[in-house]
Design an enzyme around this catalytic site. Structure first.
Site, PDB file in Angstrom:
ATOM      1  N   HIS A   1     -31.004 -59.392 -16.457  1.00  0.00           N
ATOM      2  CA  HIS A   1     -30.844 -58.882 -18.893  1.00  0.00           C
ATOM      3  C   HIS A   1     -32.810 -58.871 -18.717  1.00  0.00           C
ATOM      4  CE1 HIS A   1     -26.982 -59.843 -17.764  1.00  0.00           C
ATOM      5  NE2 HIS A   1     -26.877 -61.128 -18.040  1.00  0.00           N
TER       6      HIS A   1
ATOM      7  N   THR B   1     -23.359 -58.244 -12.139  1.00  0.00           N
ATOM      8  CA  THR B   1     -24.111 -58.244 -13.114  1.00  0.00           C
ATOM      9  C   THR B   1     -24.842 -59.867 -13.214  1.00  0.00           C
ATOM     10  OG1 THR B   1     -22.456 -59.389 -14.849  1.00  0.00           O
ATOM     11  CG2 THR B   1     -23.128 -57.013 -14.127  1.00  0.00           C
ATOM     12  N   ASP B   2     -25.884 -60.556 -13.917  1.00  0.00           N
ATOM     13  CA  ASP B   2     -26.249 -62.303 -14.105  1.00  0.00           C
ATOM     14  C   ASP B   2     -24.900 -61.948 -14.951  1.00  0.00           C
ATOM     15  OD1 ASP B   2     -27.096 -64.496 -14.135  1.00  0.00           O
ATOM     16  OD2 ASP B   2     -29.272 -63.737 -14.868  1.00  0.00           O
ATOM     17  N   ALA B   3     -24.679 -63.420 -15.154  1.00  0.00           N
ATOM     18  CA  ALA B   3     -23.429 -63.536 -16.738  1.00  0.00           C
ATOM     19  C   ALA B   3     -23.961 -63.338 -17.695  1.00  0.00           C
ATOM     20  CB  ALA B   3     -24.213 -65.504 -16.903  1.00  0.00           C
ATOM     21  N   LEU B   4     -22.797 -62.424 -18.419  1.00  0.00           N
ATOM     22  CA  LEU B   4     -22.639 -61.457 -19.424  1.00  0.00           C
ATOM     23  C   LEU B   4     -22.856 -62.175 -20.650  1.00  0.00           C
ATOM     24  CD1 LEU B   4     -20.817 -58.983 -18.385  1.00  0.00           C
ATOM     25  CD2 LEU B   4     -23.100 -58.708 -18.776  1.00  0.00           C
TER      26      LEU B   4
END
Length: 514
Positions: A246, A281-284
């Site tokens: 992100h 994805t990395d944690a949303l």
């Protein structure tokens, strides 16, 4: 779609079979019509047993579950938990953030039994890196975990990076690339999928995407020749997945965070680098992802950009998952997702789960024996740096040892875990200096005829901790030990990692000199 039923082809229309809905407390409805959207979602949950709501979503086709430290009590408990997940959906991916070093979830309560990437990079023996990764994979496979969010393929190009540091193999792109490929090969040989992270490279940032939206200011040529080199190696080594970051990289995409950038995920990672595995994805729930848009909107943007598996965060709920699934289905129906994109993403996730099911290891006895031999504490201690003062003191000193622990400020990625030698059964501190009261360092008075070691992590990030350590050192001629990347001239011993395994190596170093 019921659990275990293959999805339709990427260009076909998702099934519209209607079944009895599951109604959440806020009347959000999850039905079989949500299965393509559910197939790309991977929530966390609270507790150590599978909640009924999560089991129900798994039966409807939920793509995966991410385990965190608060879900873990013991290997037997984790095995029972993953067994319950597979019983609800045999094609669900069970993932965990197990890097083999400071960032551990399986061993967060007692300390990781592995040296981290920075130590492996300093040893610079690819056989050691393979052995560590294979043992990490073997332990995960033993308890039914399919996917680990590792290796960290970031080049530690900014030494003041607050979130990568010892998680990186180092600052040289070629070396990081070689160890990234070796770690990938090792863990996947154990039947656990690798996930190189954090694409396109989080190492040249000055803030943490857990709590902000970092920006990489390097030009495109630098990024191609530095940050991307390990990811190319990971793709060539056959990594089954790659995790997004992100972060903003204006040289690659001036408008979008990497997780939401078609230019970065599709044009660069898919088309230019040729990666055909699962993009995770990395944690949303991190600020860098959903701080200004919310998780449902973040989920839609990520899938539209090219992501396949969406890590939602630590503490999911039925209503949250249902809301995200409905946002994805609505976007698909409205044409805000490319045609077939959602189904194609779910099919990639299904393929990853099936790969893991087909690659279960049979015998790990040789793996463990090789790991123990190659990571002997004496060999690990040889990777430490020691000041001349420390070398002289340890070489000449036969006095008893006393330990002072200076607790580091919380690193979100690392979490709360024992610091280096202070695991259960390890060193017992004579004094603990907490984060919120550095002044208690003044209480420590060295006994006559003892050697004091003051242990912390990355003192340069915490002036109060460094002041406390220096005050003790001045009063007692103590040695200052930094268990991170040391950037202070006052540090006597730098270990480049704070895992239990590195703590054992530090204890061995000190004991053999005493």
């Amino acid at each position: 779609m019921t659990a275990g039923t293959p999805l339709s082809s990427p260009n076909s229309t998702p099934t519209t079979t209607t079944t009895t809905p599951t109604t959440t407390p806020d009347s959000t409805v999850v039905t079989e019509q949500h299965s393509p959207a559910l197939g790309v979602l991977m929530p966390g949950f609270v507790g150590t047993t599978l909640p009924d709501w999560l089991a129900e979503l798994l039966r409807h086709g939920l793509g995966g579950v991410c385990l965190f430290a608060h879900n873990i009590v013991s290997p037997a408990q984790v095995a029972a938990l993953t067994g319950a997940i597979r019983a609800a959906n045999p094609n669900a991916i069970v993932a965990i953030d197990e890097e083999g070093g400071d960032v551990t979830r399986l061993h967060q309560h007692d300390g990781s039994p592995f040296p981290g990437n920075a130590v492996l990079g300093r040893i610079d023996d690819l056989d050691v890196t393979v052995a560590v990764a294979r043992e990490v994979g073997a332990q995960l496979a033993d308890v039914g975990i399919h996917l680990t969010f590792a290796p960290d393929a970031d080049v530690n190009s900014n030494p003041d990076n607050p979130v990568i540091g010892v998680r990186s193999f180092g600052a040289d792109p070629a070396s990081v690339a070689a160890h990234t490929a070796a770690w990938t090969s090792g863990v996947q040989a154990a039947g656990v999928a690798a996930c190189a992270k954090h694409f396109p490279g989080h190492g040249d940032t000055s803030t943490d995407s857990h709590v902000s939206e970092p920006v990489v200011t390097a030009d495109a040529a630098t990024i191609m020749n530095r940050e991307l080199v390990p990811f190319v190696a990971a793709v060539e080594a056959g990594t089954r997945s790659i995790m997004t970051s992100h972060i903003r990289v204006p040289a690659l995409d001036p408008d979008s965070v990497a997780t939401f950038s078609t230019t970065i995920l599709t044009d660069l990672l898919r088309d230019r680098l040729g990666f055909d595995g699962v993009i995770v994805t990395d944690a949303l729930d991190m600020v860098g992802a959903s701080g200004t848009r919310g998780i449902p909107a973040a989920a839609v943007e990520a899938v539209a950009a090219g992501a396949d598996l969406l890590c939602l965060g630590q503490r999911g709920s039925e209503s949250e998952v249902a809301e995200i699934a409905e946002a994805l289905m609505s976007a698909d129906r409205a044409g805000r997702l490319p045609a077939g994109r959602l189904v194609a993403a779910a099919e990639r996730c299904l393929g990853l789960a099936q790969w893991a099911a087909e690659h279960r290891p049979v015998d790990r006895s040789h793996t463990t024996a090789t790991y123990e031999r190659l990571t002997d504490p004496q060999r690990l201690a040889a990777s430490f740096t020691l000041s001349e003062r420390a070398r002289s003191a340890l070489a000449a000193d036969t006095r008893p040892v006393r330990w002072v622990r200076i607790d580091p400020e919380l690193n979100v990625a690392v979490g709360v875990t024992p610091l280096g030698p202070f695991f259960d059964g390890g060193a017992v501190p004579s004094l603990v200096v907490p984060v919120d009261d550095r002044a208690v360092a003044a209480e420590y008075v060295a006994e006559p005829g003892v050697t004091t070691l003051v242990v912390g992590r990355e003192f340069h990030r915490d002036p109060g901790a460094l002041d406390a350590a220096m005050a003790i050192a001045e009063r007692s001629e103590a040695l200052i030990v930094d268990m991170g990347y040391a950037h202070s001239d006052h540090v006597d011993i730098a270990t480049f990692g704070a895992s239990r395994r590195i703590g054992e190596a530090l204890l061995r170093l000190v004991e053999e000199s005493a």
